[in-house]
Design an enzyme around this catalytic site. Structure first.
Site, PDB file in Angstrom:
ATOM      1  N   CYS A  95      -2.591   4.545  -6.966  1.00 53.51           N
ATOM      2  CA  CYS A  95      -1.997   3.210  -7.073  1.00 53.51           C
ATOM      3  C   CYS A  95      -0.834   3.072  -6.104  1.00 53.51           C
ATOM      4  O   CYS A  95       0.275   3.559  -6.368  1.00 53.51           O
ATOM      5  CB  CYS A  95      -1.533   2.952  -8.502  1.00 53.51           C
ATOM      6  SG  CYS A  95      -0.803   1.312  -8.741  1.00 53.51           S
ATOM      7  N   CYS A 142       2.131   1.113  -7.444  1.00 57.42           N
ATOM      8  CA  CYS A 142       2.898   1.859  -8.446  1.00 57.42           C
ATOM      9  C   CYS A 142       3.826   2.873  -7.779  1.00 57.42           C
ATOM     10  O   CYS A 142       4.990   3.020  -8.165  1.00 57.42           O
ATOM     11  CB  CYS A 142       1.967   2.613  -9.394  1.00 57.42           C
ATOM     12  SG  CYS A 142       0.742   1.606 -10.238  1.00 57.42           S
ATOM     13  N   ASP A 143       3.319   3.594  -6.792  1.00 53.77           N
ATOM     14  CA  ASP A 143       4.025   4.765  -6.258  1.00 53.77           C
ATOM     15  C   ASP A 143       4.455   4.648  -4.801  1.00 53.77           C
ATOM     16  O   ASP A 143       5.118   5.546  -4.282  1.00 53.77           O
ATOM     17  CB  ASP A 143       3.132   6.003  -6.408  1.00 53.77           C
ATOM     18  CG  ASP A 143       2.775   6.275  -7.864  1.00 53.77           C
ATOM     19  OD1 ASP A 143       3.626   6.016  -8.731  1.00 53.77           O
ATOM     20  OD2 ASP A 143       1.648   6.734  -8.132  1.00 53.77           O
TER      21      ASP A 143
END
Length: 314
Positions: free
Chosen positions: A137, A140-141
């Site tokens: 992701c 997300c990261d």
């Protein structure tokens, strides 16, 4: 097998969607029963720091975030149990669910929150560096790789979107494509190919990853199996999988309508499925966003939909 357990609402799954649905249904005095499945807390339990979930200005670990939401559900009286649902009968109310540990549950309503699992290449190294440089992701990261070098695996729209997103953060982005063309739409191809810090590696496969404590690079092979075959190492700090997700819907497909890739179809802006009384929330019904906060929001919506359904169908 124990005597059947009866509940007004069965929540299947324990990620942000499931736990949030539990909080809302519990506060509405519905007394839900939640089955946590194989991975209590969902995919966030294998994530390190989460910086984009509201309420945590200093970031929070994925496992801690899920534990906090779980405690909140327990505080309001949610009956949380272990068990993986391997069979359901949604042919009539009360709906029936059967678990691998011998539970039979009869429910007046059901919220499916079983999520979607990211597809991996199948390399042992992916497990070794999961959360230590390997991610599925980018949104997300990606923040953790500001000014660093990263690679994205895939050649479709998702991979191109991830590469473009990361190109605004990372110094260099390598798009690893096993074919000699991108499968993405023309407009996405143009955007990727015109971005100066995105380098597309066609006809390339990843054979392994390396690093001491954290990921330091990828072992690649170009033109595998041909006379032009070449192996080399690519130093990178992050390795992002963008080859798709598999929604965890196999056990429901006899009854629940899914799209061509297996995601549960919901009606309009709500969470209702094709079966009255059965609702779906989170990644299992969301092929687009796949964020913890959007899953939690959908869990809230599903709980409100359940409350309305039960009121109308006493």
């Amino acid at each position: 097998m124990e005597n059947p357990i009866s509940t007004r609402c069965l929540i299947i799954g324990s990620g942000p969607a499931g736990y949030t649905a539990a909080i809302y249904t519990s506060r509405a005095n519905i007394s839900p029963l939640l089955l946590e499945g194989y991975q209590p807390g969902g995919q966030l339990t294998i994530t390190t720091d989460v910086e984009n979930f509201p309420g945590y200005p200093e970031a929070v670990s994925g496992p801690q975030l899920m534990e906090d939401i779980r405690k909140q559900a327990l505080r309001f009286g949610t009956d949380i149990r272990g068990g993986y649902v391997n069979k359901v009968d949604f042919s009539a109310r009360p709906f029936k669910a059967f678990t691998d540990n011998g539970l039979e549950i009869h429910a007046d309503s059901v919220i499916i929150c079983t999520g979607a699992s990211a597809k991996y290449l199948g390399l042992e190294d992916e497990k070794k560096y999961n959360g230590m440089g390997v991610s599925a992701c980018a949104t997300c990261d990606g923040f953790f790789y500001r000014g660093k070098k990263v690679a994205v695996v895939g050649g479709g729209d998702t991979a191109c979107e991830e590469a473009l997103y990361l190109s605004n953060l990372a110094s260099e982005v390598y798009l690893i494509v096993r074919r000699d063309v991108l499968r993405a739409s023309k407009v996405m191809q143009q955007r990727v190919l015109s971005r100066s810090n995105i380098h597309v590696l066609f006809n390339t496969n990843t054979t392994g990853l390396y690093g001491t404590d954290f990921l330091e690079g990828a072992h690649l092979v170009e033109h595998k199996g041909s006379e032009k075959e070449r192996t080399y190492d690519l130093p990178i700090d992050g390795f992002f999988l963008a080859i798709g997700h598999s929604p965890n819907t196999e056990m429901f497909r006899e009854y629940i309508e899914v799209d061509e890739t297996g995601y549960i179809k919901v009606k309009g802006q709500g969470t209702a499925t094709n079966i009255p009384g059965v609702f779906a929330a989170g990644d299992v019904a969301d092929p687009t966003y796949r964020q913890a906060v959007s899953a939690a929001g959908m869990g809230c919506k599903a709980a409100l939909d359940v409350e309305r359904f039960l009121t109308e169908n006493q």
